[in-house]
Write a protein that holds these residues in place. Structure first.
Motif, PDB file in Angstrom:
ATOM      1  N   UNK A 123     -70.257 -22.290  17.395  1.00 51.72           N
ATOM      2  CA  UNK A 123     -69.923 -23.478  16.828  1.00 51.72           C
ATOM      3  C   UNK A 123     -68.837 -23.535  15.905  1.00 51.72           C
ATOM      4  N   UNK A 124     -68.709 -22.684  14.981  1.00 58.35           N
ATOM      5  CA  UNK A 124     -67.675 -22.458  14.201  1.00 58.35           C
ATOM      6  C   UNK A 124     -66.333 -22.219  14.334  1.00 58.35           C
ATOM      7  N   UNK A 125     -66.365 -21.462  15.792  1.00 59.88           N
ATOM      8  CA  UNK A 125     -65.136 -20.876  16.164  1.00 59.88           C
ATOM      9  C   UNK A 125     -64.526 -22.363  16.578  1.00 59.88           C
ATOM     10  N   UNK A 126     -65.220 -23.176  17.371  1.00 63.57           N
ATOM     11  CA  UNK A 126     -64.861 -24.511  18.007  1.00 63.57           C
ATOM     12  C   UNK A 126     -64.406 -25.340  16.875  1.00 63.57           C
ATOM     13  N   UNK A 127     -64.749 -25.477  15.618  1.00 63.55           N
ATOM     14  CA  UNK A 127     -64.340 -25.929  14.405  1.00 63.55           C
ATOM     15  C   UNK A 127     -62.958 -25.446  14.100  1.00 63.55           C
ATOM     16  N   UNK A 128     -62.900 -23.952  14.042  1.00 65.97           N
ATOM     17  CA  UNK A 128     -61.789 -23.487  13.600  1.00 65.97           C
ATOM     18  C   UNK A 128     -60.648 -23.571  14.682  1.00 65.97           C
ATOM     19  N   UNK A 129     -60.833 -23.874  15.954  1.00 63.85           N
ATOM     20  CA  UNK A 129     -59.684 -23.829  16.814  1.00 63.85           C
ATOM     21  C   UNK A 129     -59.323 -25.223  16.614  1.00 63.85           C
ATOM     22  N   UNK A 130     -60.093 -26.317  16.260  1.00 62.61           N
ATOM     23  CA  UNK A 130     -59.500 -27.595  15.904  1.00 62.61           C
ATOM     24  C   UNK A 130     -58.636 -27.669  14.581  1.00 62.61           C
ATOM     25  N   UNK A 131     -59.144 -27.099  13.534  1.00 64.95           N
ATOM     26  CA  UNK A 131     -58.557 -26.868  12.360  1.00 64.95           C
ATOM     27  C   UNK A 131     -57.397 -26.289  12.272  1.00 64.95           C
ATOM     28  N   UNK A 132     -57.433 -24.916  13.126  1.00 64.84           N
ATOM     29  CA  UNK A 132     -56.012 -24.124  12.947  1.00 64.84           C
ATOM     30  C   UNK A 132     -54.851 -24.722  13.950  1.00 64.84           C
ATOM     31  N   UNK A 133     -55.376 -25.457  15.038  1.00 62.41           N
ATOM     32  CA  UNK A 133     -54.317 -25.520  16.126  1.00 62.41           C
ATOM     33  C   UNK A 133     -53.527 -26.758  15.691  1.00 62.41           C
ATOM     34  N   UNK A 134     -54.326 -27.865  15.124  1.00 62.05           N
ATOM     35  CA  UNK A 134     -53.575 -28.961  14.738  1.00 62.05           C
ATOM     36  C   UNK A 134     -52.647 -29.579  15.829  1.00 62.05           C
ATOM     37  N   UNK A 135     -53.066 -29.358  17.152  1.00 59.08           N
ATOM     38  CA  UNK A 135     -52.246 -30.289  18.155  1.00 59.08           C
ATOM     39  C   UNK A 135     -50.788 -29.552  18.328  1.00 59.08           C
ATOM     40  N   UNK A 136     -50.746 -28.486  17.734  1.00 63.19           N
ATOM     41  CA  UNK A 136     -49.191 -27.825  17.592  1.00 63.19           C
ATOM     42  C   UNK A 136     -49.115 -26.283  17.927  1.00 63.19           C
ATOM     43  N   UNK A 137     -50.066 -25.800  17.362  1.00 60.68           N
ATOM     44  CA  UNK A 137     -49.939 -24.304  17.403  1.00 60.68           C
ATOM     45  C   UNK A 137     -51.106 -23.492  18.190  1.00 60.68           C
ATOM     46  N   UNK A 169     -66.404 -34.282   9.342  1.00 63.72           N
ATOM     47  CA  UNK A 169     -66.842 -33.463  10.355  1.00 63.72           C
ATOM     48  C   UNK A 169     -66.106 -33.528  11.752  1.00 63.72           C
ATOM     49  N   UNK A 170     -65.894 -32.647  12.529  1.00 57.61           N
ATOM     50  CA  UNK A 170     -65.375 -32.490  13.873  1.00 57.61           C
ATOM     51  C   UNK A 170     -66.380 -32.785  14.857  1.00 57.61           C
ATOM     52  N   UNK A 171     -66.235 -33.811  15.580  1.00 53.49           N
ATOM     53  CA  UNK A 171     -67.028 -34.223  16.737  1.00 53.49           C
ATOM     54  C   UNK A 171     -66.583 -34.211  18.038  1.00 53.49           C
ATOM     55  N   UNK A 172     -67.428 -34.285  18.929  1.00 50.83           N
ATOM     56  CA  UNK A 172     -66.821 -34.724  20.296  1.00 50.83           C
ATOM     57  C   UNK A 172     -67.435 -36.068  20.878  1.00 50.83           C
ATOM     58  N   UNK A 173     -67.165 -37.241  21.173  1.00 49.00           N
ATOM     59  CA  UNK A 173     -67.614 -38.302  21.589  1.00 49.00           C
ATOM     60  C   UNK A 173     -68.377 -38.189  22.829  1.00 49.00           C
ATOM     61  N   UNK A 174     -69.466 -38.876  22.828  1.00 45.88           N
ATOM     62  CA  UNK A 174     -70.203 -38.953  24.226  1.00 45.88           C
ATOM     63  C   UNK A 174     -69.014 -39.318  25.273  1.00 45.88           C
ATOM     64  N   UNK A 175     -69.317 -38.264  26.509  1.00 46.56           N
ATOM     65  CA  UNK A 175     -68.581 -38.774  27.745  1.00 46.56           C
ATOM     66  C   UNK A 175     -67.080 -38.018  27.825  1.00 46.56           C
ATOM     67  N   UNK A 176     -66.698 -37.192  26.648  1.00 44.09           N
ATOM     68  CA  UNK A 176     -65.366 -36.504  26.621  1.00 44.09           C
ATOM     69  C   UNK A 176     -65.677 -35.408  27.650  1.00 44.09           C
ATOM     70  N   UNK A 177     -64.274 -35.023  27.997  1.00 44.42           N
ATOM     71  CA  UNK A 177     -64.286 -33.823  29.014  1.00 44.42           C
ATOM     72  C   UNK A 177     -64.764 -32.727  28.185  1.00 44.42           C
ATOM     73  N   UNK A 178     -65.560 -31.756  28.884  1.00 46.98           N
ATOM     74  CA  UNK A 178     -66.188 -30.613  28.408  1.00 46.98           C
ATOM     75  C   UNK A 178     -65.277 -29.332  28.558  1.00 46.98           C
ATOM     76  N   UNK A 179     -64.840 -28.413  27.906  1.00 43.92           N
ATOM     77  CA  UNK A 179     -64.223 -27.235  28.201  1.00 43.92           C
ATOM     78  C   UNK A 179     -64.876 -26.672  29.184  1.00 43.92           C
ATOM     79  N   UNK A 180     -64.117 -26.259  30.105  1.00 39.20           N
ATOM     80  CA  UNK A 180     -64.679 -25.397  31.080  1.00 39.20           C
ATOM     81  C   UNK A 180     -64.810 -23.930  30.982  1.00 39.20           C
TER      82      UNK A 180
END
Length: 592
Positions: free
Chosen positions: A290-304, A579-590
């Protein structure tokens, strides 16, 4: 979020993001002055003197409150040295700036009636619900970052390295200015020995600033010490300047050559050495946590592309208390070499071919994506003349500094912030950058001057033993490989055979995706690789189909970029809960 009287002009920084014991992010320092409020992340030097946050805020505020402040502001910012992001707000304007390397990114959204700046692109995405830009996503997929001031989503922009923005609240005008450019020129007309002396003084100055802001403040320096040259130069300079509170860290497969070299260097300098073993199982557990999921959001920032390489190591160091809480990481990021490919001509088309080969290589692709990428690169170097090997090399380094270094390489420091540590990048010191911009091309090819400095100057006297320890950077023989004798080539290949095996064959990092990495990688070479989450994006799908038809091998970063894109639409930053969340019904990472 910090609300002001003008509700449509807002400044937002993430105060913190916390999940268990794993995530603690540095909040900005907020300075309130008469008529202005400043938000600062980082540390800054001016004319070799460390600036307190209060003093920097005063200087910036005095500039931006003037009527005609652009030129004076540009001149002042060019003199600053350090790593920082700063936002200042008055009743009339919002001012944003990042350092020359974009080490701490800022993002913004400008609509008809509003302007919001934040260090979280996800926060902005939640605010305006923008569309995914498919061309930007294709670039991210094959390069690992989005170039220019773009992000993966329309209308969300990033402040580029060495750029400042001025937003006028009254009329809604936004102006962008560049205060420094990575362009070579005004070359030294000096012999090699004189250049080496200047480089030595410059490095001493850069590392003196590092020591002054860390060791002399009672902080422990942690150096990720590989088997290469850059991190060896860092520990050698620290030893030379008398820094004692230094811990060297290495990681990898048990018995790998990089770690053996790292240990030998640390022992030679009498520094503490910590090894963190990497296994495919460890990687799989960490990557899917779970912390890796949080890190990817924090670090990537829709750019990198999120830099996961150090994640398991820093996490283990943190959880097991192997390094002090006040530790400052000092990675060996730099970019002082010039690469000139074998080319029959030095023109724009040859440059574009070389750039795509070097930077757009995480996935293979056909003619349509190639055309898109060439157009983007052409736009980014618009105005640069390419007519010979020197201008060709300058254009390559210009793109590399503004894009790959700023967006991809230096973004790796996010992992240290994620676990609550500071960081410094002394080999990206402004004084060093300005020095190498004046070094003639013959000394920059293959990093020759840099390597000669290490071999002949730094690794001498009390540090001479560092010459005798193996290195994965070939700095003892500076001849181009094709010009070496058969005996010299045999020595080279024998030296680097172990590194090739560790990196390309038996690398535990593939455990991110496969329980049995070696077998799975062999099987996937002759099979399809699909991801249904990109079916709605023809350009992305064409890249994947091209790979499947040609059966090209996969890369770790290529798989990571596609995985990030496949799950990005459902990731949200909830500003109220922090907190970083995933809303209900969002696409799940395959699962890949």
């Amino acid at each position: 979020r910090f609300k002001e009287k003008n509700e449509e002009a807002r400044v937002h920084f993430i105060p913190y993001l916390k999940e268990g014991v794993f995530v603690t992010l540095c909040a900005p320092v907020v300075i309130k002055l008469k008529g202005a409020r400043c938000y600062l992340k980082g540390n800054v030097f001016l004319e070799n003197e460390f600036l307190s946050t209060e003093r920097l805020a005063e200087l910036i505020s005095s500039l931006i409150c003037k009527e005609e402040q652009e030129k004076e502001t540009r001149d002042f910012l060019e003199k600053l040295n350090g790593v920082f992001a700063l936002v200042a707000e008055t009743k009339d304007i919002i001012f944003c700036v990042v350092d020359k390397t974009r080490s701490t990114p800022l993002f913004y959204v400008k609509t008809k009636n509003s302007f919001i700046v934040s260090d979280s692109a996800y926060y902005l995405k939640d605010k305006i619900n923008p569309h995914l830009n498919e061309e930007n996503a294709a670039e991210f997929m094959v390069a690992g970052y989005v170039t220019g001031n773009e992000t993966l989503f329309d209308d969300i922009k990033q402040v580029r390295n060495a750029e400042f923005l001025i937003y006028q609240k009254n009329d809604g005008l936004l102006k962008s200015c560049c205060y420094f450019k990575f362009l070579h020129g005004n070359y030294y007309e000096l012999p090699e020995n004189a250049l080496l002396e200047i480089l030595d003084r410059t490095l001493v100055n850069a590392f003196s600033r590092l020591v002054k802001s860390t060791s002399q403040q009672g902080k422990t320096l942690v150096v990720p010490l590989s088997g290469g040259l850059d991190s060896r130069i860092i520990v050698a300079m620290l030893k030379r300047l008398g820094a004692n509170d230094v811990i060297c860290v290495s990681y990898g497969r048990k018995g790998c050559r990089e770690s053996e070299i790292s240990k030998n260097v640390a022992e030679a300098l009498e520094y503490e050495w910590i090894f963190v073993e990497s296994t495919a199982k460890k990687w799989r557990e960490n990557y899917n946590s779970k912390e890796a999921d949080l890190f990817r959001i924090w670090a990537a920032n829709l750019t990198s592309l999120p830099h996961m390489q150090d994640f398991p190591t820093v996490k283990e160091l943190k959880l097991q208390g192997k390094i002090p809480e006040n530790s400052v990481f000092v990675p060996g990021h730099t970019g002082y070499g010039t690469y000139i490919p074998d080319s029959a001509s030095f023109d724009l088309e040859a440059y574009l071919e070389a750039s795509l080969k070097k930077h757009y290589n995480l996935w293979p692709y056909g003619q349509e994506p190639e055309k898109v990428f060439k157009q983007r690169v052409s736009k980014l170097i618009s105005g640069l003349e390419i007519k010979d090997n020197e201008t060709f090399a300058n254009a390559l380094e210009y793109f590399d500094s503004n894009e790959r270094q700023a967006k991809f390489i230096l973004n790796s420091v996010r992992v240290y912030e994620f676990f609550g540590y500071e960081w410094r990048i002394p080999l990206c010191d402004s004084e060093l950058i300005e020095f190498f911009l004046r070094v003639p091309i013959e000394y920059r090819i293959n990093c020759n001057l840099y390597k000669k400095y290490a071999r002949n100057c730094l690794f001498s006297g009390e540090l001479e033993m560092l010459q005798k320890i193996d290195c994965t950077t070939d700095f003892l023989n500076l001849k181009a490989l094709k010009k070496r004798s058969i005996y010299e080539k045999v020595l080279h290949y024998r030296t680097f055979a172990h590194s090739y095996y560790d990196q390309k064959v038996n690398n535990p990092v593939w455990g991110r995706y496969f329980e049995n990495p070696l077998i799975s990688r062999l099987l996937i070479k002759v099979s399809r690789y699909d991801n249904e989450n990109i079916d709605d994006y023809p350009l992305l799908k064409s890249i994947l189909e091209y790979r499947n038809e040609e059966k090209y091998p996969l890369t770790v970063n290529g798989m990571s970029s596609l995985e990030y894109l496949s799950g990005i639409k459902g990731e949200t930053y909830a500003s109220r809960s922090k907190k970083v969340i995933k809303p209900a019904g969002s696409p799940v990472k395959r699962p890949l």
